[in-house]
Design a protein around this motif. Structure first.
Motif, PDB file in Angstrom:
ATOM      1  N   ARG A  26       0.468  -1.445  -0.290  1.00 15.60           N
ATOM      2  CA  ARG A  26      -0.383   0.063  -0.239  1.00 15.60           C
ATOM      3  C   ARG A  26       0.776   1.385  -0.196  1.00 15.60           C
ATOM      4  O   ARG A  26       1.631   1.611   0.577  1.00 15.60           O
ATOM      5  N   TRP A  27       0.344   2.370  -0.692  1.00 17.07           N
ATOM      6  CA  TRP A  27       1.419   3.278  -0.475  1.00 17.07           C
ATOM      7  C   TRP A  27       0.846   3.976   1.000  1.00 17.07           C
ATOM      8  O   TRP A  27      -0.925   4.419   1.152  1.00 17.07           O
ATOM      9  N   THR A  28       1.569   4.523   1.162  1.00 17.94           N
ATOM     10  CA  THR A  28       1.646   6.101   2.117  1.00 17.94           C
ATOM     11  C   THR A  28       1.737   6.945   2.185  1.00 17.94           C
ATOM     12  O   THR A  28       2.362   7.601   0.984  1.00 17.94           O
ATOM     13  N   GLY A  29       1.463   7.750   3.017  1.00 19.10           N
ATOM     14  CA  GLY A  29       1.948   9.511   2.492  1.00 19.10           C
ATOM     15  C   GLY A  29       3.353  10.042   2.288  1.00 19.10           C
ATOM     16  O   GLY A  29       4.219  10.348   1.580  1.00 19.10           O
ATOM     17  N   ALA A  30       3.383   9.031   3.219  1.00 16.88           N
ATOM     18  CA  ALA A  30       5.382   9.455   3.609  1.00 16.88           C
ATOM     19  C   ALA A  30       6.151   8.136   2.178  1.00 16.88           C
ATOM     20  O   ALA A  30       7.008   8.628   1.328  1.00 16.88           O
ATOM     21  N   LYS A  31       5.263   7.806   1.711  1.00 20.83           N
ATOM     22  CA  LYS A  31       6.268   6.540   0.438  1.00 20.83           C
ATOM     23  C   LYS A  31       5.663   7.220  -0.476  1.00 20.83           C
ATOM     24  O   LYS A  31       6.524   7.802  -1.737  1.00 20.83           O
ATOM     25  N   ALA A  32       4.741   7.505  -0.496  1.00 18.04           N
ATOM     26  CA  ALA A  32       4.378   8.770  -2.582  1.00 18.04           C
ATOM     27  C   ALA A  32       5.492  10.002  -2.330  1.00 18.04           C
ATOM     28  O   ALA A  32       5.633  10.374  -2.955  1.00 18.04           O
ATOM     29  N   LEU A  36       7.959  10.542  -5.230  1.00 18.90           N
ATOM     30  CA  LEU A  36       8.287  11.699  -5.790  1.00 18.90           C
ATOM     31  C   LEU A  36       9.773  12.424  -5.619  1.00 18.90           C
ATOM     32  O   LEU A  36       9.951  13.339  -5.814  1.00 18.90           O
ATOM     33  N   LYS A  37       9.963  12.486  -5.319  1.00 19.41           N
ATOM     34  CA  LYS A  37      12.005  13.022  -4.386  1.00 19.41           C
ATOM     35  C   LYS A  37      12.234  12.329  -5.171  1.00 19.41           C
ATOM     36  O   LYS A  37      13.590  13.072  -6.101  1.00 19.41           O
ATOM     37  N   ALA A  38      12.799  11.476  -5.301  1.00 22.65           N
ATOM     38  CA  ALA A  38      13.385  10.377  -5.956  1.00 22.65           C
ATOM     39  C   ALA A  38      12.999  10.445  -7.848  1.00 22.65           C
ATOM     40  O   ALA A  38      13.962  10.311  -8.210  1.00 22.65           O
ATOM     41  N   LEU A  39      11.894  10.745  -7.661  1.00 27.21           N
ATOM     42  CA  LEU A  39      11.502  10.877  -9.238  1.00 27.21           C
ATOM     43  C   LEU A  39      12.609  12.396  -9.581  1.00 27.21           C
ATOM     44  O   LEU A  39      12.496  12.411 -10.908  1.00 27.21           O
ATOM     45  N   ALA A  40      11.941  12.969  -9.251  1.00 23.05           N
ATOM     46  CA  ALA A  40      12.611  14.888  -9.310  1.00 23.05           C
ATOM     47  C   ALA A  40      13.994  14.953  -8.848  1.00 23.05           C
ATOM     48  O   ALA A  40      14.571  14.994 -10.074  1.00 23.05           O
ATOM     49  N   GLN A  41      14.667  13.407  -8.609  1.00 23.88           N
ATOM     50  CA  GLN A  41      16.393  13.615  -8.505  1.00 23.88           C
ATOM     51  C   GLN A  41      17.073  13.141 -10.158  1.00 23.88           C
ATOM     52  O   GLN A  41      17.650  13.363 -10.646  1.00 23.88           O
ATOM     53  N   HIS A  42      15.908  12.218 -10.622  1.00 24.00           N
ATOM     54  CA  HIS A  42      16.075  11.196 -11.559  1.00 24.00           C
ATOM     55  C   HIS A  42      15.464  10.812 -12.712  1.00 24.00           C
ATOM     56  O   HIS A  42      15.810  10.578 -13.819  1.00 24.00           O
ATOM     57  N   GLY A  43      14.347  10.958 -12.392  1.00 24.46           N
ATOM     58  CA  GLY A  43      13.283  11.620 -13.314  1.00 24.46           C
ATOM     59  C   GLY A  43      12.637   9.740 -14.049  1.00 24.46           C
ATOM     60  O   GLY A  43      12.266   9.629 -14.770  1.00 24.46           O
ATOM     61  N   LYS A  44      13.105   8.582 -13.455  1.00 22.80           N
ATOM     62  CA  LYS A  44      12.754   6.801 -14.174  1.00 22.80           C
ATOM     63  C   LYS A  44      11.866   6.263 -12.719  1.00 22.80           C
ATOM     64  O   LYS A  44      11.835   6.889 -11.875  1.00 22.80           O
ATOM     65  N   VAL A  45      10.941   6.752 -13.689  1.00 23.93           N
ATOM     66  CA  VAL A  45       9.599   6.069 -11.954  1.00 23.93           C
ATOM     67  C   VAL A  45       9.527   4.894 -11.459  1.00 23.93           C
ATOM     68  O   VAL A  45       9.487   4.262 -10.767  1.00 23.93           O
ATOM     69  N   ALA A  46      10.517   3.287 -12.381  1.00 26.59           N
ATOM     70  CA  ALA A  46      10.283   2.437 -12.012  1.00 26.59           C
ATOM     71  C   ALA A  46      11.244   2.396 -11.120  1.00 26.59           C
ATOM     72  O   ALA A  46      10.772   2.035  -9.582  1.00 26.59           O
ATOM     73  N   MET A  54       7.569  -0.552  -4.294  1.00 25.80           N
ATOM     74  CA  MET A  54       6.620  -0.176  -5.338  1.00 25.80           C
ATOM     75  C   MET A  54       6.707  -0.763  -5.945  1.00 25.80           C
ATOM     76  O   MET A  54       7.899  -0.471  -6.407  1.00 25.80           O
ATOM     77  N   SER A  55       6.510  -1.559  -7.203  1.00 25.34           N
ATOM     78  CA  SER A  55       6.439  -1.565  -8.863  1.00 25.34           C
ATOM     79  C   SER A  55       5.783   0.377  -8.962  1.00 25.34           C
ATOM     80  O   SER A  55       5.073   0.562  -9.058  1.00 25.34           O
ATOM     81  N   ARG A  56       5.736   0.120 -11.026  1.00 21.29           N
ATOM     82  CA  ARG A  56       6.053   0.834 -11.414  1.00 21.29           C
ATOM     83  C   ARG A  56       4.587   0.861 -11.419  1.00 21.29           C
ATOM     84  O   ARG A  56       4.095   1.525 -11.753  1.00 21.29           O
ATOM     85  N   GLN A  57       4.040  -0.103 -11.920  1.00 20.89           N
ATOM     86  CA  GLN A  57       2.618  -0.267 -12.001  1.00 20.89           C
ATOM     87  C   GLN A  57       1.557   0.590 -11.148  1.00 20.89           C
ATOM     88  O   GLN A  57       1.140   0.771 -11.420  1.00 20.89           O
ATOM     89  N   ALA A  58       1.860   0.160  -9.779  1.00 15.44           N
ATOM     90  CA  ALA A  58       1.266   0.464  -8.674  1.00 15.44           C
ATOM     91  C   ALA A  58       0.945   2.289  -8.433  1.00 15.44           C
ATOM     92  O   ALA A  58       0.789   2.934  -8.594  1.00 15.44           O
ATOM     93  N   ALA A  59       2.946   2.598  -9.045  1.00  8.62           N
ATOM     94  CA  ALA A  59       2.831   4.137  -8.964  1.00  8.62           C
ATOM     95  C   ALA A  59       1.528   4.128 -10.446  1.00  8.62           C
ATOM     96  O   ALA A  59       1.365   5.548  -9.722  1.00  8.62           O
TER      97      ALA A  59
END
Length: 120
Positions: A26-32, A36-46, A54-59
């Motif tokens: 399950r997604w939590t606020g902290a996980k989300a 987002l912070k990791a996504l902003a760092q490198h732009g890679k969803v997976a 979590m998985s890319r599909q779950a995101a």
């Protein structure tokens, strides 16, 4: 048989219930936020999804059902693109022969006309 009475085991208090294991499904606020912070760092969803367990599909499913999360996702991708461009600009220039962009080529000289009696 022995004449000694069997020792009685000491009563143990009830063991504490086991701590609930973290729910990695399950997604939590902290996980989300971490995603987002990791996504902003490198732009890679997976890669960002894996970093929070979590998985890319779950995101992508969370993105589809949470419009605010989707807005922050878009912002994170813009930030990742900005970081990538800044890093590109900070690198030393690439030699023109190694550049990914084809440089304009000077026109080649035309071949001289054949001489009399010569074959091409």
């Amino acid at each position: 048989m022995s004449d000694e009475p069997e020792p009685h085991p000491e009563p143990h208090p009830d063991p504490a219930p086991p701590a609930p294991s973290p729910d990695n499904t399950r997604w939590t606020g902290a996980k989300a936020m971490a995603f987002l912070k990791a996504l902003a760092q490198h732009g890679k969803v997976a890669r960002a999804a894996r970093s929070v367990g979590m998985s890319r599909q779950a995101a992508y499913r969370l993105r589809a059902r949470a419009p605010n999360f989707a807005d922050f996702w878009d912002g994170a991708l813009v930030e990742a693109a900005r970081r990538k461009e800044l890093a590109r600009q900070a690198r030393a220039p690439v030699h023109p022969m190694l550049a990914r962009v084809r440089l304009p080529q000077p026109p080649r000289p035309s071949a001289p006309p054949p001489r009399a009696g010569e074959r091409r």
